[in-house]
Design a protein around this motif. Structure first.
Motif, PDB file in Angstrom:
ATOM      1  N   GLU A  83     -64.076 -94.194  -1.659  1.00 37.06           N
ATOM      2  CA  GLU A  83     -63.320 -93.004  -1.247  1.00 37.06           C
ATOM      3  C   GLU A  83     -63.833 -91.760  -1.968  1.00 37.06           C
ATOM      4  O   GLU A  83     -63.947 -90.679  -1.373  1.00 37.06           O
ATOM      5  N   ASP A  95     -51.151 -94.298 -12.157  1.00 37.79           N
ATOM      6  CA  ASP A  95     -49.978 -94.383 -11.286  1.00 37.79           C
ATOM      7  C   ASP A  95     -48.707 -94.792 -12.019  1.00 37.79           C
ATOM      8  O   ASP A  95     -47.625 -94.780 -11.428  1.00 37.79           O
ATOM      9  N   THR A 105     -58.109 -85.658  -5.355  1.00 39.17           N
ATOM     10  CA  THR A 105     -58.862 -84.658  -4.587  1.00 39.17           C
ATOM     11  C   THR A 105     -58.701 -83.248  -5.148  1.00 39.17           C
ATOM     12  O   THR A 105     -59.573 -82.406  -4.954  1.00 39.17           O
ATOM     13  N   SER A 127     -51.342 -88.762 -10.914  1.00 39.33           N
ATOM     14  CA  SER A 127     -51.567 -90.107 -10.376  1.00 39.33           C
ATOM     15  C   SER A 127     -52.873 -90.131  -9.581  1.00 39.33           C
ATOM     16  O   SER A 127     -53.483 -89.081  -9.322  1.00 39.33           O
ATOM     17  N   SER A 128     -53.267 -91.326  -9.172  1.00 43.63           N
ATOM     18  CA  SER A 128     -54.530 -91.453  -8.432  1.00 43.63           C
ATOM     19  C   SER A 128     -54.505 -90.675  -7.114  1.00 43.63           C
ATOM     20  O   SER A 128     -55.556 -90.275  -6.606  1.00 43.63           O
ATOM     21  N   ASN A 129     -53.318 -90.425  -6.577  1.00 47.11           N
ATOM     22  CA  ASN A 129     -53.215 -89.650  -5.330  1.00 47.11           C
ATOM     23  C   ASN A 129     -53.625 -88.195  -5.502  1.00 47.11           C
ATOM     24  O   ASN A 129     -53.875 -87.497  -4.511  1.00 47.11           O
ATOM     25  N   ASP A 130     -53.680 -87.732  -6.759  1.00 50.47           N
ATOM     26  CA  ASP A 130     -53.999 -86.327  -7.031  1.00 50.47           C
ATOM     27  C   ASP A 130     -55.493 -86.058  -7.160  1.00 50.47           C
ATOM     28  O   ASP A 130     -55.897 -84.924  -7.403  1.00 50.47           O
TER      29      ASP A 130
END
Length: 205
Positions: free
Chosen positions: A79, A35, A55, A50-53
């Protein structure tokens, strides 16, 4: 097994995780998510988002959580499980593993660690550098056993606990969930309440 590995977290713990993955020589490529947008590469490995990516990459990569904080590692690991990610176990080649050992997904065993026979270690654990875990231990999920910590036989460590660097745990001792045992501390009897414990023998502070 997928032939590419994605590590979430490119800071200190993540770098050691990546080094172990490279030494295992199991994946054709190893990359990070982090991040901190200022980090573009770490150890010569690309930071691809980033960690949001995460998926986006579940179908292409095995995914490992390279974050030292127990609670954060647990949250991300759970998650990933819900998303159907493949979460490997990482074991440094310079470790000693006895027979009939169980290791949960997302656990890392670092250089010089010794785990003796009939020990069960849960998901998302860190068994850090040169720590030793003797026979018939049960280490629950998301525990961090710090460098140079030593656990005698038949020790039970509850979920999310953290045993500090150089700590020592006597045989047949149970440590409940959510404990922090300070650096160099000595545990000679059961710890039944969550909290922070220091000293030799330990006292709750």
């Amino acid at each position: 097994m997928k032939n590419k590995l994605l590590i979430i977290g490119a800071s200190g713990h993540g770098k050691v995780v990546a080094d172990i993955a490279l030494k295992m020589n199991k994946w054709q490529s190893v990359v990070f998510l982090d991040d901190d947008e200022s980090i573009k590469k770490q150890m010569g490995l690309e930071v691809i988002g980033s960690s949001n990516d995460v998926t986006k990459y579940i179908n292409e990569y095995e995914i490992f959580v390279g974050i030292g904080n127990n609670a954060t590692r647990q949250k991300i690991h759970e998650e990933l499980e819900k998303s159907g990610a493949n979460i490997p176990v990482l074991i440094h080649p310079n470790t000693v593993l006895g027979g009939q050992i169980e290791l949960g997904s997302g656990t890392v065993i670092m250089a010089g660690a010794v785990i003796n026979c009939c020990t069960k270690i849960g998901k998302g654990c860190i068994v850090n550098t040169a720590s030793t875990i003797d026979h018939d231990n049960y280490i629950e999920n998301y525990v961090h056993i710090s460098p140079g910590a030593h656990l005698a036989g038949t020790v039970h460590v509850g979920q999310g606990s953290w045993l500090g660097i150089g700590s020592a745990i006597s045989n047949n001792v149970n440590i409940t969930n959510g404990c922090i045992v300070g650096a160099g501390s000595v545990v000679v009897k059961d710890i039944t309440e969550p909290g922070v414990y220091i000293g030799a023998p330990v006292r709750r502070i």
